[in-house]
Design an enzyme around this catalytic site. Sequence first.
Site, PDB file in Angstrom:
ATOM      1  N   ASP A 226       1.251  -1.104  -0.076  1.00  0.00           N
ATOM      2  CA  ASP A 226       0.312   0.035   0.006  1.00  0.00           C
ATOM      3  C   ASP A 226       0.569   1.266  -0.652  1.00  0.00           C
ATOM      4  OD1 ASP A 226       0.648  -0.521   2.240  1.00  0.00           O
ATOM      5  OD2 ASP A 226      -0.843  -1.156   3.505  1.00  0.00           O
TER       6      ASP A 226
ATOM      7  N   ASN B 213      -7.541  -2.232  14.522  1.00  0.00           N
ATOM      8  CA  ASN B 213      -8.904  -2.836  13.941  1.00  0.00           C
ATOM      9  C   ASN B 213      -8.963  -4.322  13.428  1.00  0.00           C
ATOM     10  OD1 ASN B 213      -8.042  -1.788  11.701  1.00  0.00           O
ATOM     11  ND2 ASN B 213      -9.033  -0.002  11.429  1.00  0.00           N
TER      12      ASN B 213
ATOM     13  N   HIS C  43      -6.759  -4.606  10.377  1.00  0.00           N
ATOM     14  CA  HIS C  43      -7.039  -4.016   9.091  1.00  0.00           C
ATOM     15  C   HIS C  43      -6.006  -5.070   8.976  1.00  0.00           C
ATOM     16  CE1 HIS C  43      -4.422   0.104   9.431  1.00  0.00           C
ATOM     17  NE2 HIS C  43      -4.153  -1.261   9.421  1.00  0.00           N
TER      18      HIS C  43
ATOM     19  N   GLU D  67      -9.833  -1.615   5.383  1.00  0.00           N
ATOM     20  CA  GLU D  67     -10.193  -1.574   7.055  1.00  0.00           C
ATOM     21  C   GLU D  67     -11.916  -2.269   7.659  1.00  0.00           C
ATOM     22  OE1 GLU D  67      -8.511  -0.028   8.430  1.00  0.00           O
ATOM     23  OE2 GLU D  67      -7.935   1.842   7.981  1.00  0.00           O
TER      24      GLU D  67
HETATM   25  C1  F6R Z   1       1.340  -1.221   6.022  1.00  0.00           C
HETATM   26  C2  F6R Z   1       0.058  -1.878   6.521  1.00  0.00           C
HETATM   27  C3  F6R Z   1      -0.684  -1.659   7.527  1.00  0.00           C
HETATM   28  C4  F6R Z   1       0.247  -2.254   8.532  1.00  0.00           C
HETATM   29  C5  F6R Z   1      -0.503  -2.328  10.194  1.00  0.00           C
HETATM   30  C6  F6R Z   1      -0.053  -2.392  11.013  1.00  0.00           C
HETATM   31  O1  F6R Z   1       2.137  -1.573   5.171  1.00  0.00           O
HETATM   32  O2  F6R Z   1      -0.311  -2.444   5.521  1.00  0.00           O
HETATM   33  O3  F6R Z   1      -1.502  -3.000   7.780  1.00  0.00           O
HETATM   34  O4  F6R Z   1       0.880  -3.346   8.215  1.00  0.00           O
HETATM   35  O5  F6R Z   1      -1.212  -0.956  10.043  1.00  0.00           O
HETATM   36  O6  F6R Z   1       0.745  -1.305  11.499  1.00  0.00           O
HETATM   37  P1  F6R Z   1       2.058  -1.252  12.470  1.00  0.00           P
HETATM   38  O7  F6R Z   1       2.565  -1.959  11.947  1.00  0.00           O
HETATM   39  O8  F6R Z   1       2.169   0.184  12.531  1.00  0.00           O
HETATM   40  O9  F6R Z   1       1.279  -1.799  13.829  1.00  0.00           O
END
Ligand code: F6R
Length: 253
Positions: free
Chosen positions: A67, A140, A142, A147
């Site tokens: 992403d 959450n 995701h 989401e």
């Molecule tokens: C990032 C991504 C997000 C993160 C998620 C956890 O490329 O796709 O889904 O993996 O938000 O983020 P952290 O590791 O910062 O807790």
Amino acid sequence: MEWRIVKDYEELSLMAARFVAAQVKNKPNSVLGLATGSTPIGMYRELTRMVERGELSLQQVVTFNLDEYIGLAPDHPQSYHYYMHHHFFSHVDIPAGQIHLPYVEKGAAQEEDCEACEAYDRMIEEHGGIDLQVLGIGRNGHIGFNEPSISLEVGTHIVTLTEETRQANARFFQRIEEVPTHAVTMGVGSIMKAERILLLASGSDKKEVLARLYAEGVRTELPASLLHVHQDVTVIADREAAAWLPVGESLKG
Ligand code: F6R
């Protein structure tokens, strides 16, 4: 889904790096799906060390990131392009032409019709699909920027970020207003098509969502729960993230 619980972030990072390295040693031209966020930083550091020590070559690897924000230039310090170069690509031997991140111009950000998104999915297909997809998990539930919702998109697409996700990411920006409102993300279909999936979770912030992932059935309100129907998913969690898992204490080390 195979769960591996390790002591701390250091162990998680090392185990994740060894997992990726084993994949690449087994298939040097592996197509890797990569994630950003805080969690995989240690894994990228360990992989970098392996390459620097001459234990691993990533020269034939092809990468596709999950992403990217919309509205941040690739050289913006909070863009995922910047993150990946800073934490990984500038330190290892993957040729630039084999590195891919989704990118959508701000003006072109229309949720219904995203040519760049379709082109991204086509490119993944042309490379034979993803061999190993590395994922983090949002508080959450995701994955990527998919989401919780009553329905989830299959292919790469544009998303409006939830307030919760913008708040969670605000720590990286000076003001909440600077956090982009939109992003482009691989869809759950693109993720689920990966041969193998490695999900990483660290810290007590993730204990609730991991407990939900462990206990709940498949529902789009918990996007990571789709992984239950994938045939090859490994979860590596540190003890803090695994604190609420009803798994044997032995697993928790
Ligand atoms: C990032 C991504 C997000 C993160 C998620 C956890 O490329 O796709 O889904 O993996 O938000 O983020 P952290 O590791 O910062 O807790």
